[in-house]
Design an enzyme around this catalytic site. Structure first.
Site, PDB file in Angstrom:
ATOM      1  CD  GLU A  42      -1.221  82.672  23.225  1.00 41.96           C
ATOM      2  OE1 GLU A  42      -0.980  82.337  22.050  1.00 41.96           O
ATOM      3  OE2 GLU A  42      -0.379  82.654  24.138  1.00 41.96           O
ATOM      4  CG  ASP A  87       3.578  78.740  26.109  1.00 46.62           C
ATOM      5  OD1 ASP A  87       3.543  77.712  25.422  1.00 46.62           O
ATOM      6  OD2 ASP A  87       3.576  79.891  25.631  1.00 46.62           O
ATOM      7  CD  GLU A  96       7.412  80.019  21.940  1.00 43.45           C
ATOM      8  OE1 GLU A  96       6.711  79.021  21.680  1.00 43.45           O
ATOM      9  OE2 GLU A  96       6.945  81.135  22.230  1.00 43.45           O
TER      10      GLU A  96
END
Ligand code: GCW
Length: 657
Positions: free
Chosen positions: A279, A358, A386
């Site tokens: 990323e 993820d 998240e």
């Protein structure tokens, strides 16, 4: 020589004691305890018992004091680093022994967990030892507030516990209290900054290492070693070198010298955590080197000091085109790292996210974990929610983590280490949602004993956090937490597809939010069907990354478990699941059910008012209001979307917008 009776520093005002309320220490604090042996954590144990005795009228003595005693905590000769302890109860006395400082402290907390039973129930000698050597929390904390991510990346519990106003907190009482909570569930390592290392945070490694040392000095009192996330480009951004090539001698020397200085400041420093070539973070690819080259360079710098590098395997192409059906993000970690199996240094640990994507609410277990048999591995879980409701929703992750840890064989996954991204911040309830504390506690206990029954751990957490709770409260807490992950799964993305979330912040539904983005996160829903074909026969071949029998199980829609069907296969809406329902009817039914389950939980919680301390009750009630609103939004968005796409009405004729 008796020690003066120290009293723990005043607890930070107004902070929830979580699973260590004073009351949990009453059984010990009202009795007579002897502590034999010396050392820093024996001292911590003594402080804890002394504080409880000051409150409840018992006594604590050191070494040769005459008895009788109800509890003896004794350091025995042997391995000082041992985390194991023995426990027994007989002849009116409870005895805990360990050769290690940590073991002694863990033994004390074991007695706390048992409560009155520790002094009532005879028990022959038993030995307790952690199954995993490293039980670690990664904090995604920034020192400086980041313009987009805030201070704690993916943090839902306020600011950082460690960093305030651009530096390490002056007042570290809260960190000490945190260390105590962590030790009480067996966690022994903490990484104190974000794996995305920005400019300010990079300097923690060099000219700001004293701030890390301040934090480490406090955590050490509870047997917790401090780790640091570092940027691979550090030799350039901090050392002024022209590059960061891991095979360049100047680069290697810079790391060796820098690391030696880190150990000057923090003698028991745990090591580095690195997110490289991931990323947008810098990494060895720039120099045509491999991840093993990168990790081994840092391992070499750490080896003389017995430190470890945790090298993350979260590496994938984040600039994908949705039309490209050959690139599959799920394959990436395996494709990158499997060829390197056996090449990593003994003190390099590959840190692998538990699923291939993820931290979605449902993913298969990453095939890389069982495949890297010549590499030290840590599995990374995400306690911070998240993708599982951001600590606005109750979502107790114990059952999910337990499934991961038990995957594959009788013994479960081949692991030495377990890591979770922390869900804690400077919020008075630590985790924003008071019930999210159960995730943190469960993580620590599962890392100690991965085969443990998660529901038993949940009850342990309830017992400690709400000592002397009436049965109605115990039952109520258990019922709102135990099934909450499955409830969350029901009203969000169905059958193993993921990422139907709002882009950027990842809260709330957006079915096509990531569908055309470059992140490799697609569900491919069209008018005929939905799901990603990851079979070997006709898809991306991801299913073939598993060993037998899983490669075969996942390969065919006939054998693939329902809950992962859309992760592995693209099927028509009319495809009949093992449950006997069609995919489309399953989507409708689970979304109505999920919301009904939240409605029920809201009622249960309301009925517990009066049994839970008012501030805590109100905080949870407030979050439930939002959870219910959000669950309804999820239900309606998902149902309408798939009704429109498929044209198939709900068999029960319920309201679909
Ligand atoms: O889940 C993603 C998060 C990023 C995070 C990244 C990672 C720290 O959205 O915020 O960055 O994973 O694990 O590196």
């Amino acid at each position: 020589m008796p020690l003066p009776v120290p009293v723990l520093p005043e607890g930070p005002e107004g902070v929830d004691p979580a699973w260590l309320p004073d009351e949990a220490f009453r059984p010990i604090g009202s009795r007579r305890t002897l502590i034999r042996g010396w050392g820093p954590l024996a001292r911590t144990a003594h402080q804890n018992v002394a504080e409880a005795c000051a409150r409840f009228g018992g006594r604590v003595e050191r070494d040769a004091s005459p008895g009788p005693f109800d509890l003896v905590l004794e350091l025995t000769p042997g391995e000082d680093s041992s985390e194991a302890f023995t426990y027994e109860r007989g002849h009116g006395r409870t005895t805990v022994t360990s050769s290690g400082q940590r073991g002694l402290l863990y033994g004390l907390f074991h007695v706390v967990r048992l409560g009155e039973a520790a002094f009532r129930e005879e028990r022959p000698r038993e030995t307790h030892r952690p199954a995993l050597a490293l039980r670690m929390l990664d904090h995604w904390d920034n020192v400086a507030v980041h313009p987009v991510m805030g201070q704690v990346e993916r943090g839902y519990a306020g600011g950082s516990l460690f960093w305030e106003e651009g530096r390490a907190r002056w007042d570290l009482d809260r960190v000490l209290a945190y260390g105590r909570l962590l030790a009480a569930c067996g966690i022994n390592a903490v990484a104190v900054n974000n794996v995305n290392v920005h400019e300010t945070e990079a300097r923690l490694l060099t000219d700001r290492i004293d701030e890390v040392a301040d934090v480490a000095q406090v955590l050490r009192q509870y047997g917790i070693r401090t780790h640091l996330s570092v940027t691979f480009a550090a030799p350039m951004v901090l050392g002024g070198l022209a590059g960061a090539d891991p095979l360049d001698d100047r680069v290697r020397e810079w790391w060796a010298e820098t690391t030696a200085q880190v150990y000057q400041a923090v003698p028991d420093f745990g090591g580095y955590v690195v997110k490289a070539d991931s990323e947008g973070q810098p990494g060895p690819f720039t120099y045509g080197r491999s991840h093993a080259d990168g990790a081994n360079m840092l391992a070499a710098a750490l080896a003389p000091h017995v430190g470890t590098v945790h090298w993350r395997a979260f590496v994938y192409d984040h600039r994908q085109d949705w039309r490209d059906r050959t690139t599959d993000r799920a394959r990436a970690a395996y494709d990158h790292f499997l060829p390197l199996d056996g090449e990593f240094a003994p003190n390099a640990v590959l840190q692998v996210k538990h699923g291939p994507m993820d931290f979605q609410v449902r993913e298969p277990v990453s095939p890389l974990i069982s495949a890297m048999s010549h590499t030290r591995l840590a599995v990374e879980l995400q306690a911070t929610q998240e993708y599982t409701g951001q600590q606005q929703h109750v979502c107790w992750l114990g059952p999910m983590w337990s499934e991961v840890l038990r995957f594959g064989s009788e013994e479960g996954l081949p692991l030495e280490e377990l890591v979770a991204v922390s869900n804690v911040g400077d919020d008075p309830f630590w985790t924003g949602h008071p019930l999210a504390q159960a995730n943190l506690y469960t993580f620590g206990r599962l890392a100690w004993q991965p085969q443990a029954d998660p529901a038993g751990i949940l009850d342990e957490w309830i017992g400690l956090t709400f000592p002397s709770a009436p049965q109605r409260l115990i039952d109520g807490l258990h019922s709102v937490l135990d099934g909450s992950w499955r409830t969350y799964e029901k009203y969000t993305a169905p059958l193993g597809v993921g990422f139907m979330v709002q882009p950027g912040h990842h809260y709330g539904p957006s079915v096509d939010g990531y569908e055309y983005s470059p992140w490799g996160t697609y569900h491919f829903a069209d008018r005929d069907g939905i799901g990603v074909d990851r079979s070997v026969a006709s898809g991306t071949g991801y299913a073939g990354q598993y060993a037998k029998p899983w490669a075969e199980v996942y390969e065919s829609p006939e054998t693939c478990p329902d809950e992962l069907l859309l992760f592995f296969h693209h099927v028509p809406y009319g495809h009949v699941l093992k449950s006997g329902k069609t995919v489309i009817q399953h989507i409708y039914d689970t979304h109505f059910e999920g919301v009904a389950e939240v409605e029920e939980a809201v009622e249960v919680w309301a009925s517990l008012a009066g049994l839970v301390e008012p501030g805590r009750h109100a905080r949870v009630a407030e979050r439930y209001e939002e959870q219910l609103r959000s669950a309804r939004e999820w239900r309606d968005q998902i149902n309408s979307y798939f009704f429109r796409k498929s044209g198939v009405p709900d068999a029960q004729g319920r309201l679909i917008y």
